[in-house]
Motif scaffolding. Structure first.
Motif, short mmCIF file in Angstrom:
data_model
loop_
_atom_site.label_atom_id
_atom_site.label_comp_id
_atom_site.label_asym_id
_atom_site.label_seq_id
_atom_site.Cartn_x
_atom_site.Cartn_y
_atom_site.Cartn_z
N SER A 62 64.92 43.94 54.62
CA SER A 62 66.08 44.54 53.97
C SER A 62 65.58 45.39 52.81
CB SER A 62 67.00 43.44 53.46
OG SER A 62 66.41 42.81 52.35
N LEU A 106 56.02 40.18 58.84
CA LEU A 106 57.09 41.12 59.23
C LEU A 106 56.62 42.56 59.05
CD1 LEU A 106 60.23 39.43 57.64
CD2 LEU A 106 59.35 39.26 59.97
N ASP A 123 51.93 45.76 58.60
CA ASP A 123 52.87 44.69 58.27
C ASP A 123 52.81 44.40 56.76
OD1 ASP A 123 50.61 43.23 57.88
OD2 ASP A 123 50.91 41.87 59.57
N SER A 147 60.03 47.72 58.95
CA SER A 147 61.33 48.02 59.53
C SER A 147 62.20 46.78 59.65
CB SER A 147 61.13 48.66 60.91
OG SER A 147 60.32 47.82 61.70
N GLU A 148 61.58 45.59 59.54
CA GLU A 148 62.37 44.36 59.67
C GLU A 148 62.84 43.83 58.32
OE1 GLU A 148 60.25 42.07 63.29
OE2 GLU A 148 58.91 42.64 61.68
#
Lengths: 275, 260, 157
Positions: A147, A141, A102, A144-145
């Motif tokens: 932007s 996060l 993460d 992949s989450e």
């Protein structure tokens, strides 16, 4: 070359590099001053990313020398090269975040690998770096989450985790919306000044890059075609520099890819020949 | 004619070049193993994703292979009135051959392809390059732990496969077809030798573990860093590992069981 | 790392299961419990014919496996086969005049050495030779003899 009293941080002399038969650099001389933001610009395919990898010692030039902080990168032993790399940050175009960790762990990664800090201190450091890029709240996060702009900011936090002396940005503005572009522009300037870094920005986004850089090199055809402060370059009347900086479709860089005469080509079709 | 020869030569050169790169990488992976042993946590994570996640397919396949062996063996042996030897047939085929080989083939499909894809994608998304720039050696940090995990997991998986298979044969033979329970086990014990059969089976699966891990990691690390390149590399992993395992199995079997 | 604990537990389970499987193969499936080469003692026996006896063939007494064949040689002087057997040290009180015979388990089964105890008070020790032996019964010879005697019988009538 920019004039200054202190020796430059990165000194490139007579650099030659080719991939297969394609010559990418053919005698490049460059100086990157300390404490400044230096932009390296040029059209796509001029090997700007390659240049960063050469400075980082991931690629080996055929000739010429690259000195970083007085050390000749390609003559260093492996251990010393790794020690030098701890003082360089390279921000990849994609961010290159580790997808199985993460945000927090990504920023902690270089610290965990290279230091033996206690967990509490490590946490404070990581949060500090994340705060600097404004993503302290996104620490849980997964990559992949995020932007694209956020991923780059996380990568930036990771790049400054070990407090390097220089950061290289590879196309930091490509594919960003105006807001995240603005955020990145601000961050690059801020970090450079606040942390006393030296920055190299490789880009072809003329307006943003020129706005933040102290010195600009223009590369084309494997050579430095122009260099100077943004103001000096504005007054540079060489045809090529004007075409690039103003974004003209045709000029020294032709609109058409090299081909034989159009009329001749059409005629060849009627004779049934396809070469 | 000359074109054909030239193409043959090209293919040969490419093959040797890949072989050479593979060996160099193998050496670096081995050199990175000491640094993995210092950080067992990295290894643990990989044993989980390579070994534990392959457990289900190994157990299920082992059970069914054992059951089929029981059924087929019984049908053949009953013609000779020798169905008491069912245990021997099941246990020897599993311990000597099917355990190591089928486990290695399943491993190539389950864990090997995943390894290749993971490493290939890490390369394609510049994660490996990024690590290098953070002064972290991706071979030591990423490749060696995965290789070691495969090496450790393979014999364990093969042992589980064989054990479950023997149980599967027991269910069918003793439970369904009525072979005497005592005869099943005593025949097994009389014919399976610890040194010659079990140790050799373990040696086989260790060799397969090295080969499967090496191929999977090499293909991933050497993949063309695009989505197409990675998918091709994944396919190559499964094909090459399967061929290598079957070929090596023949050689090993000839060496181990060829004499006497 | 929140899930690291469950990862550790799973890996622990996996390794335990693998070890258990190996252990089961070693104990339940192979004859490791019976066999221990180091702790045994060797005796030899000479046979006229050993038929299909092989190294590793079982050595039994009263049907219980007590050792195995460790070597098969040929004596060029007597033209006999010399069979070396390793017998587990827990059976170290076999009489010296024990006899050995080669049997076949079942009609098509493997060959093994069966020992028949004698009555001597002295016991077999490392390096001793079993003097009383009976060679393997060879099926082809028996059938041949049987047919031959049948033929002889019918002729005499």
């Amino acid at each position: 070359m920019p004039q200054s009293d202190t020796p430059p941080l990165v000194e490139i002399r007579g650099l030659r590099f080719s991939r297969g038969s394609r010559m990418i650099f053919d005698g490049v001389d460059l100086d990157i001053p300390r404490g400044k933001i230096t932009a390296i610009m040029g059209p796509s395919g001029t090997g700007k990313t390659t240049l960063l990898k050469l400075i980082g010692g991931q690629l080996r030039p055929q000739a010429g020398s690259i000195r970083v902080d007085g050390k000749e990168v390609h003559k260093l032993s492996r251990d010393r090269l790794y020690a030098l790399r701890k003082q360089m940050g390279l921000l990849f175009q994609s961010g290159a975040l580790l997808t199985d960790l993460d945000v927090f762990e990504n920023v902690a990664f270089p610290l965990r690998e290279h230091t033996d800090l206690p967990e509490t201190m490590l946490r404070d450091l990581v949060l500090m770096k994340l705060q600097a890029v404004g993503l302290r709240g996104a620490r849980h996060l997964m990559p992949s989450e995020l932007s694209g702009g956020m991923a780059r900011r996380v990568a930036l936090a990771r790049a400054i985790a070990l407090d390097p002396m220089m950061i290289m940005y590879d196309e930091p503005f490509t594919g960003q919306d105006p807001i995240s572009m603005g955020v990145l522009v601000k961050l690059i300037r801020q970090l450079n000044d606040a942390l006393g870094l030296s920055s190299i920005v490789v880009s072809h986004d003329v307006a943003e890059t020129v706005a933040i850089s102290d010195y600009v090199y223009l590369l084309s055809g494997g050579k430095v075609v122009a260099h100077g402060t943004p103001d000096e370059l504005g007054g540079d009347q060489s045809e090529w520099a004007r075409q690039f900086l103003e974004g003209l479709p045709d000029g020294p860089v032709p609109f058409h890819y090299q081909a034989r005469d159009f009329a001749e080509d059409l005629m060849a079709g009627t004779e049934g020949g396809r070469e | 004619m000359l074109d054909g020869l030239q193409r043959l030569g090209q293919a040969g050169l490419r093959f040797f070049e890949r072989l050479g790169r593979g060996h160099i990488l193998f050496y670096y992976i081995l050199a990175g193993i000491p640094s993995v042993l210092v950080r067992p946590r990295l290894l643990l994570q990989q044993v989980y994703s390579v070994g534990v996640l392959s457990l289900l397919i190994i157990v299920v396949s082992g059970l069914f292979v054992g059951m089929v062996l029981g059924l087929q063996g019984y049908n053949t042996l009953v013609d000779f009135g020798a169905e008491e030897s069912l245990g021997t047939v099941v246990a020897l085929s599993l311990v000597r051959e099917l355990g190591p080989v089928v486990t290695a083939l399943l491993f190539a499909g389950r864990a090997g392809s995943a390894l290749t894809a993971e490493i290939g994608l890490m390369k394609a998304t510049e994660q490996l390059s990024g690590m290098e720039m953070m002064a972290v050696d991706p071979i030591k940090r990423v490749l060696s732990p995965r290789f070691l995990a495969g090496f450790i997991s393979m014999p364990l998986l093969a042992a589980i496969f064989s054990a479950v298979g023997v149980m599967g044969g027991y269910f069918v033979g003793v439970g369904l077809l009525g072979v005497d329970e005592g005869a099943y086990w005593s025949q097994i014990q009389a014919s399976v030798d610890f040194d010659d059969d079990i140790i050799n089976g373990v040696i086989k699966s260790l060799v397969f573990g090295v080969v499967a891990g090496w191929i999977a990691i090499y293909e991933g690390y050497d993949a063309i860093p695009t989505s197409e390149g990675v998918s091709r590399a994944t396919t190559r992993t499964v094909v090459h590992t399967s061929l290598a395992v079957l070929g090596l199995d023949f050689i090993l079997t000839a060496l181990m069981f060829g004499e006497n | 790392m929140l899930q690291s604990r469950s990862v550790e537990i799973w890996v622990g389970l996996f390794i335990a299961a693998g070890m258990a499987a190996l252990f089961m193969l070693a104990m339940q499936v192979s004859n490791l419990t019976v066999m221990n080469d180091d702790a045994g003692y060797s005796v030899t026996a000479r046979f006229e014919n050993i038929s299909g006896l092989k190294v590793r063939s079982p050595v039994t007494m009263a049907g219980v496996r007590i050792g195995r064949v460790t070597g098969i040689g040929f004596d060029p002087k007597t033209f006999q086969a010399v069979v070396t057997m390793n017998i587990s040290s827990s059976y170290n009180e076999l009489p010296l005049d024990t006899s050995a015979a080669i049997y076949t388990s079942g009609l098509l089964g493997e060959q093994y050495v069966g020992l028949e105890p004698g009555g001597d008070f002295e016991v077999l020790k490392e390096g001793d030779e079993i003097m009383l032996t009976q060679s393997a019964i060879i099926l082809e010879q028996m059938i041949g003899q049987f047919l031959f005697s049948q033929g002889a019988e019918s002729e005499s009538k």
